[in-house]
Enzyme design. Structure first.
Site, short mmCIF file in Angstrom:
data_model
loop_
_atom_site.label_atom_id
_atom_site.label_comp_id
_atom_site.label_asym_id
_atom_site.label_seq_id
_atom_site.Cartn_x
_atom_site.Cartn_y
_atom_site.Cartn_z
N GLY A 190 26.44 5.42 -4.39
CA GLY A 190 26.29 6.54 -3.46
C GLY A 190 25.41 7.63 -4.04
CB ALA A 191 23.03 7.69 -6.66
N GLY B 193 23.60 14.06 -2.07
CA GLY B 193 24.78 14.82 -2.50
C GLY B 193 25.04 14.79 -4.00
N GLY C 197 26.16 12.39 -5.96
CA GLY C 197 25.68 11.20 -6.69
C GLY C 197 24.24 11.37 -7.13
CB SER D 121 38.92 14.24 -2.81
OG SER D 121 39.08 15.41 -2.04
CE1 TYR E 96 37.18 11.35 1.07
CE2 TYR E 96 38.34 13.44 1.13
CZ TYR E 96 37.36 12.64 0.60
OH TYR E 96 36.55 13.11 -0.41
N1 LIG Z 1 31.50 17.16 -0.86
C1 LIG Z 1 32.75 17.48 -1.14
O1 LIG Z 1 33.20 18.61 -0.88
C2 LIG Z 1 33.65 16.48 -1.82
C3 LIG Z 1 34.93 16.91 -2.22
C4 LIG Z 1 35.77 16.01 -2.86
C5 LIG Z 1 35.33 14.71 -3.10
N2 LIG Z 1 34.09 14.31 -2.68
C6 LIG Z 1 33.69 12.92 -2.97
O2 LIG Z 1 32.46 12.94 -3.65
C7 LIG Z 1 31.77 11.71 -3.42
C8 LIG Z 1 30.33 12.00 -3.05
O3 LIG Z 1 30.32 12.66 -1.80
P1 LIG Z 1 29.20 13.71 -1.36
O4 LIG Z 1 29.90 14.99 -1.12
O5 LIG Z 1 28.04 13.68 -2.27
O6 LIG Z 1 28.87 13.13 0.09
P2 LIG Z 1 27.52 12.57 0.74
O7 LIG Z 1 26.42 13.55 0.60
O8 LIG Z 1 27.93 12.13 2.10
O9 LIG Z 1 27.18 11.29 -0.16
C9 LIG Z 1 27.95 10.13 -0.07
C10 LIG Z 1 27.20 8.99 -0.70
O10 LIG Z 1 27.99 7.81 -0.54
C11 LIG Z 1 27.21 6.82 0.08
N3 LIG Z 1 28.01 5.94 0.92
C12 LIG Z 1 28.89 6.30 1.88
N4 LIG Z 1 29.42 5.19 2.43
C13 LIG Z 1 28.85 4.14 1.81
C14 LIG Z 1 28.96 2.74 1.95
N5 LIG Z 1 29.76 2.19 2.84
N6 LIG Z 1 28.23 1.95 1.13
C15 LIG Z 1 27.41 2.49 0.24
N7 LIG Z 1 27.24 3.81 0.06
C16 LIG Z 1 27.96 4.61 0.85
C17 LIG Z 1 26.18 7.57 0.91
O11 LIG Z 1 25.10 6.70 1.16
P3 LIG Z 1 24.12 6.83 2.45
O12 LIG Z 1 22.99 7.69 1.98
O13 LIG Z 1 23.69 5.46 2.71
O14 LIG Z 1 24.90 7.43 3.55
C18 LIG Z 1 25.84 8.72 -0.02
O15 LIG Z 1 24.91 8.34 -1.00
C19 LIG Z 1 32.56 10.98 -2.34
O16 LIG Z 1 33.38 10.00 -2.94
C20 LIG Z 1 33.44 12.08 -1.73
O17 LIG Z 1 34.61 11.56 -1.18
C21 LIG Z 1 33.25 15.18 -2.06
#
Ligand SMILES: NC(=O)c1ccc[n+]([C@@H]2O[C@H](COP(=O)([O-])OP(=O)(O)OC[C@H]3O[C@@H](n4cnc5c(N)ncnc54)[C@H](OP(=O)(O)O)[C@@H]3O)[C@@H](O)[C@H]2O)c1
Length: 311
Positions: free
Chosen positions: A11-12, A15, A17, A141, A167
């Site tokens: 997921g890089a 965001g 990643g 999370s 979630y």
């Molecule tokens: N943002 C927050 O406030 C927050 C808080 C707590 C935990 N988190 C956790 O942090 C992690 C990163 O999240 P983020 O905030 O950076 O969100 P994000 O910007 O939505 O990034 C999520 C990443 O995961 C990938 N992804 C999602 N579903 C996938 C799938 N089925 N197969 C392959 N890749 C997939 C996305 O790829 P695509 O580009 O293809 O969509 C994207 O690269 C997640 O595990 C999230 O639950 C985030």
């Protein structure tokens, strides 16, 4: 650093990643990223090279909703590389208002947030074990504390689905799965590989943006956004867990702001942790992603029959 360390980040493509990938590329890691869209992932790969001045960046394509794809991602990785120092299971997020299942009949939230990290860790354990300082980092999370309400007879929420509960549950189970894996690695004399989880903070990314969670949640999400961390700030605890000597031999812990924190104990028991471990094992078999024992690294530690034998 004696040799160039390799990190694989799921997921890089955006965001947290992507911010992690850029930071580790700047620290001269060989960085392999996973994405699901080839064009987007290739472009991010070039961007990481340009921003970091590090050309040792590669990508692997796969949709982590599907265990068959997780398997292909792991196969591609092990065909290209013979070692791995840091695996960051970061891909994940909250899903839609309506409950959805993957084509392998798994609820989507639990598929990407729990089963994919479980299976990828298992399949890459062979290459991780070759590192003298192997680290698995699973991005959980704080939602595990705020929203989890697991029904142990219905982990995939066939009844009473709610995206926030799904979630929170998946991130709670990810913590337990990671703790359990950590214990198994120690029992199996694989102390050179650690497993930890973390909460990155509330971070302004694409998280939840396309999830259509419904009016109120969408509204409050937008309202709170200006107060969120940047992706670079959100990546800090992951980078700490990936690089710091301080955590070299710490395993099975949950971190917030680079500090160990006690994860929610509300639903915790050893039996529940075991139940989640067994669920993961059973579910990856049911998704037609049957692995021969030859290809499994944790099975020797995880199968009940073999566990009994080891005692
Ligand atoms: N943002 C927050 O406030 C927050 C808080 C707590 C935990 N988190 C956790 O942090 C992690 C990163 O999240 P983020 O905030 O950076 O969100 P994000 O910007 O939505 O990034 C999520 C990443 O995961 C990938 N992804 C999602 N579903 C996938 C799938 N089925 N197969 C392959 N890749 C997939 C996305 O790829 P695509 O580009 O293809 O969509 C994207 O690269 C997640 O595990 C999230 O639950 C985030």
């Amino acid at each position: 650093m004696n040799h160039q360390k390799t990190v694989f980040i799921t997921g890089a493509t955006g965001g947290i990643g992507k911010a992690t990938a850029i930071a580790l590329a700047k620290q001269n890691y060989r960085v392999v990223i996973q994405g699901r869209n080839e064009e987007k992932t290739a472009a991010v790969c070039e961007e990481i090279k340009r921003l970091s001045g590090n050309d040792n960046i590669d990508y692997i394509i796969g949709d982590l909703f599907l265990m068959s794809e997780v398997k292909k991602v792991a196969q591609t990785y092990t065909q290209r590389y013979d070692r791995l120092d840091v695996l960051i299971n970061n891909a994940g997020g909250i899903m839609s208002k309506e409950r959805k299942e993957t084509t392998e009949s798994v609820e989507t939230t639990i598929a990407v947030n729990l089963l994919a990290p479980f299976l990828l860790s298992e399949l890459l354990l062979g290459v991780l074990k070759k590192s003298d300082d192997g680290r698995i980092i699973n991005v959980s999370s704080n939602s595990h504390r705020l929203n989890a309400k697991p029904d142990f007879d219905d982990l995939e929420l066939k009844n009473n689905y709610n995206p926030l509960t799904a979630y929170g549950n998946a991130k709670l189970l990810l913590i337990w799965m990671s703790q359990h894996l950590s214990g198994k690695l120690i029992q199996g004399s694989c102390e050179n590989v650690t497993v930890n989880t973390l909460h990155p903070g509330a971070v302004a990314t694409n998280f939840g943006v396309n999830s259509n969670l419904g009016g109120l949640l969408n509204f409050f999400g937008k309202l709170a956004r200006p107060f969120f961390k940047t992706p670079e700030q959100g990546a800090e605890t992951i980078i700490y867990l990936a690089t710091s000597e301080d955590v070299k031999s710490i395993s099975g812990k949950y971190f917030e702001n680079k500090k160990i924190k006690t994860a929610s104990q509300k639903y915790y028991s050893q039996q529940n942790e075991q139940l989640v471990w067994d669920y993961c094992n059973k579910r990856i078999k049911n998704t037609h992603c049957v692995l021969s024992n030859k290809n499994r690294s944790i099975v020797m530690l995880g199968e009940p029959s073999l566990r009994a034998h080891r005692r």
